[in-house]
Write a protein that holds these residues in place. Sequence first.
Motif, short mmCIF file in Angstrom:
data_model
loop_
_atom_site.label_atom_id
_atom_site.label_comp_id
_atom_site.label_asym_id
_atom_site.label_seq_id
_atom_site.Cartn_x
_atom_site.Cartn_y
_atom_site.Cartn_z
N UNK A 334 -6.76 5.94 12.56
CA UNK A 334 -6.53 5.40 13.83
C UNK A 334 -7.79 4.53 14.38
N UNK A 335 -9.07 4.66 13.74
CA UNK A 335 -10.40 4.19 14.20
C UNK A 335 -10.49 2.72 13.15
N UNK A 336 -9.85 2.57 12.30
CA UNK A 336 -9.81 1.48 11.68
C UNK A 336 -9.57 0.09 12.05
N UNK A 337 -9.98 -0.90 11.50
CA UNK A 337 -9.99 -2.26 11.99
C UNK A 337 -8.26 -2.83 12.30
N UNK A 338 -7.43 -2.29 11.27
CA UNK A 338 -6.14 -2.74 11.26
C UNK A 338 -5.38 -1.53 11.66
N UNK A 339 -5.70 -0.63 12.21
CA UNK A 339 -4.79 0.62 12.57
C UNK A 339 -3.49 0.15 12.95
N UNK A 340 -3.24 -0.98 13.74
CA UNK A 340 -1.87 -1.31 14.02
C UNK A 340 -0.91 -2.19 13.20
N UNK A 341 -1.41 -2.08 11.72
CA UNK A 341 -0.57 -2.48 10.87
C UNK A 341 0.91 -2.00 10.89
N UNK A 342 0.97 -0.87 11.29
CA UNK A 342 2.31 -0.44 11.52
C UNK A 342 2.85 0.70 10.61
N UNK A 343 2.15 1.03 9.41
CA UNK A 343 2.27 2.12 8.63
C UNK A 343 1.29 2.53 7.87
N UNK A 344 1.09 3.74 7.15
CA UNK A 344 0.10 4.20 6.19
C UNK A 344 0.13 4.28 4.82
N UNK A 345 1.46 3.73 4.33
CA UNK A 345 1.73 3.84 2.92
C UNK A 345 0.88 2.72 2.54
N UNK A 346 -0.28 3.06 1.79
CA UNK A 346 -1.35 2.10 1.25
C UNK A 346 -0.89 1.16 0.51
N UNK A 347 0.30 1.03 -0.43
CA UNK A 347 0.75 0.12 -1.28
C UNK A 347 -0.46 0.02 -2.40
N UNK A 348 -1.02 1.10 -2.81
CA UNK A 348 -2.05 1.05 -3.94
C UNK A 348 -2.23 2.49 -4.50
N UNK A 349 -1.84 2.86 -5.38
CA UNK A 349 -1.92 4.17 -5.68
C UNK A 349 -3.31 4.72 -5.82
N UNK A 350 -4.21 3.93 -6.06
CA UNK A 350 -5.58 4.39 -6.63
C UNK A 350 -6.25 4.57 -5.34
N UNK A 351 -5.96 3.83 -4.16
CA UNK A 351 -6.59 3.98 -2.86
C UNK A 351 -5.95 5.28 -2.12
N UNK A 352 -4.74 5.33 -2.58
CA UNK A 352 -4.17 6.76 -2.10
C UNK A 352 -4.96 7.99 -2.46
N UNK A 353 -5.31 7.79 -3.81
CA UNK A 353 -6.33 9.20 -4.30
C UNK A 353 -7.60 9.09 -3.74
N UNK A 354 -8.25 8.09 -3.55
CA UNK A 354 -9.59 7.93 -3.28
C UNK A 354 -9.61 8.11 -1.72
N UNK A 355 -8.87 7.70 -0.72
CA UNK A 355 -9.05 8.25 0.77
C UNK A 355 -8.88 9.75 0.87
N UNK A 356 -8.09 10.32 -0.05
CA UNK A 356 -7.93 11.83 0.08
C UNK A 356 -8.88 12.62 -0.69
N UNK A 357 -9.21 12.25 -1.80
CA UNK A 357 -10.02 13.06 -3.02
C UNK A 357 -11.27 12.40 -3.24
#
Length: 445
Positions: A334-357
């Motif tokens: 919610x504090x990121x620059x483009x938080x209003x992009x509309x959804x949070x599915x990152x469309x990159x599997x590697x980033x999905x892992x990196x932001x969590x773990x």
Amino acid sequence: MDALNAIETRVKLPVALAVLGSLLWILMATATVIESDTYRYATVLLTLIGGYYSYTRLSFVRMHWAGWLCIAWTLYAVARFLLLIYSSPDRQRGASEWLYFFPLFFPFLGAALVVYRPYVSRILAGYFVLALIFLLILTDYRGILSGEPVTPMIQHNRIHGAVACGFMLIGAFFWMMHNLCHHAWSDWRLRLSVTCTPPIVLLSLLNIFGSKSKGVWMAMAITLPLIYLLAHGYMRARFIRVLGAAMAICLVAGIALFWGNIAQTAGPTINAIGATVQELSNSGDVSSAVHDAIRSEDTPLSMNERMQLWTNAWEIFRTSPIFGQGNDWLESWQKTEYANVGYTLLHNGYLEILVRHGLFGLTVFALLLAVFVDAITRARRLGLMSLQAAHAYYAAIAYFCLTLLSNSNNRLAIGESFFMIVAAIAFHCLILIEIQEKGWPEEKA
């Protein structure tokens, strides 16, 4: 005693359990056909079967250290998830965090696959016949030929369906190669695979084209030459050469026929990428080039949204690069620059892992994948797996890893079931390798 013969002679399944388990393995793979949670129920039942036989008929096999790593990772992921829930005032649960608990099932699924090893030929035949039937019935021939975007199979969107068709293509091709190299023409497995594979391959390619998923197009464009490089060594028989040439001609003819539609779909994205790369080479500032591309009206909407998502994800990753933010990451979103992009599915599997773990999580999964590939290679060298089956494994992993560059397929049913099957095959190989090297203990009188 040879490990494969030992399994067939020492592990006898009741008929009902043999039929049930075979159906469960087919259901595990049907996420490529119908996007549903069916594979999860199959996973639980197969895990129970694998656990039972692990402590009865296979109790003499020590669990490989990768199995203990899977269990340790699951305990870590669960503990962290619960800790962050109860320490956060907002009880942040994240999104799809349970995906990271699934490694708990991996070693037990491997044991279950060992038990069902004698039935693999029938399981594969059942799946590919099912896949062909669904492809024939569900392919939107009119929509594809008219150039309209279509959603292949019974999937939630076009990308999911396209990824699924890629898996069916790879699996069917190497299934046929295996049977051509190991069975006579009189064998039902060879006749069935030669009958089913060409239409599966062609219809899969047709559906991938119709999906208009540029990420899957890219992944398949790289994977098809890889498939040829892997298989060319045993594509020597005249029939195989003729069949391969026919498929190649159909592919080239299809590209030529639909070139205008392909260029219209991918052209704007290619131009936008070229402009971004050009600006990056001139300025050397990645952040500036990305932000300019996002602001540019020439950037296609899908690419624009992905760049916003990736920028947000990178911003979160940079704050916790080692261990990630766990299930708290949505609060930071919610504090990121483009938080209003509309959804949070990152469309990159590697980033999905990196932001969590973070890098820790990505390293653990990379280590497991390296162990899995090594297990397949060792099993092939010991004669416990055919070369064609190993090549199917390598090609499927390469294809899936490529699709993760532009889509979060690891958060989909098809991604979850893929991980389960890939892990099960690897752990089944590790068990067979130990049986092959140490032998089956003598039965007590």
